[in-house]
Scaffold this motif. Structure first.
Motif, short mmCIF file in Angstrom:
data_model
loop_
_atom_site.label_atom_id
_atom_site.label_comp_id
_atom_site.label_asym_id
_atom_site.label_seq_id
_atom_site.Cartn_x
_atom_site.Cartn_y
_atom_site.Cartn_z
N ASP A 1 3.20 92.55 -42.19
CA ASP A 1 2.17 93.49 -42.65
C ASP A 1 2.70 94.93 -42.63
O ASP A 1 2.50 95.68 -43.59
N VAL A 2 3.38 95.31 -41.57
CA VAL A 2 3.95 96.67 -41.46
C VAL A 2 5.01 96.87 -42.54
O VAL A 2 5.04 97.92 -43.20
N LEU A 3 5.87 95.88 -42.74
CA LEU A 3 6.90 96.00 -43.76
C LEU A 3 6.29 96.09 -45.15
O LEU A 3 6.75 96.89 -45.99
N SER A 4 5.22 95.34 -45.42
CA SER A 4 4.54 95.40 -46.71
C SER A 4 3.96 96.78 -46.97
O SER A 4 4.07 97.33 -48.08
N LYS A 5 3.33 97.36 -45.97
CA LYS A 5 2.76 98.70 -46.13
C LYS A 5 3.87 99.73 -46.36
O LYS A 5 3.70 100.67 -47.14
N LEU B 1 15.16 95.65 -47.82
CA LEU B 1 14.29 96.37 -46.88
C LEU B 1 15.00 97.56 -46.24
O LEU B 1 14.36 98.45 -45.68
N GLN B 2 16.33 97.59 -46.35
CA GLN B 2 17.09 98.72 -45.80
C GLN B 2 16.72 100.02 -46.52
O GLN B 2 16.87 101.10 -45.95
N ALA B 3 16.19 99.93 -47.74
CA ALA B 3 15.76 101.12 -48.48
C ALA B 3 14.59 101.81 -47.80
O ALA B 3 14.29 102.97 -48.11
#
Length: 153
Positions: free
Chosen positions: A65-69, A88-90
């Motif tokens: 959820d945190v990564l999606s936001k 996701l490193q971006a």
């Protein structure tokens, strides 16, 4: 004086009939305690580890959820989602092609899932613009229970 002597004799008799105080535990008492502790561990142990597995799934869902936001915030700033190459490193390090990058979008590095595997970022996702996936405890696609895949979609 005979009264005093009678008292002394009664004291000796009382001492003989009084039980001696134990200075430690017997082997039987220790074995009974060990059996009881073993039975409690057999009952409580499996329930505890089942709860541990459930908590890892809950942590994985919260991290997804945190990564999606964070991915959504990246899109708002840059105008696009991170590419599959950027991954996701971006969210932590500015990609060269992201002029309007206003990150970092995460306070720390991209976390591993609770089982120690990296999250998988797919663009496009199977149902939406992107997907963030944890393959569960086994780290392989598919599975059930703790091995089941968890996804942002």
């Amino acid at each position: 004086m005979s009264n005093g002597t009678a008292v002394r004799i009664m004291d000796k008799r009382e001492r003989r009939s009084a039980p001696r105080r134990a200075k430690g535990f017997t082997l039987l008492e220790l074995l009974v305690v060990l059996v009881i502790i073993g039975m409690l561990a057999a009952i409580v142990g499996p329930r505890y580890f089942a709860q541990l597995g459930k908590s890892q799934v809950t942590v994985a869902r919260a991290q997804i959820d945190v990564l999606s936001k964070s991915v959504d915030n990246f899109r708002i700033d840059v105008g696009r989602f991170p590419t599959a190459e950027e991954g996701l490193q971006a969210l932590v390090v500015r990609p060269p092609s992201a002029d309007k990058w206003n990150g970092p979008y995460l306070k720390k590095e991209v976390p591993l899932d609770p089982w120690g595997h990296p999250y998988v970022y797919q663009v496009p996702g199977t149902k939406g613009d992107y997907a963030i996936i944890s393959y569960g405890r086994d780290g392989q696609p598919g599975g059930s229970g703790e091995d089941a895949d968890l996804s942002s979609e």
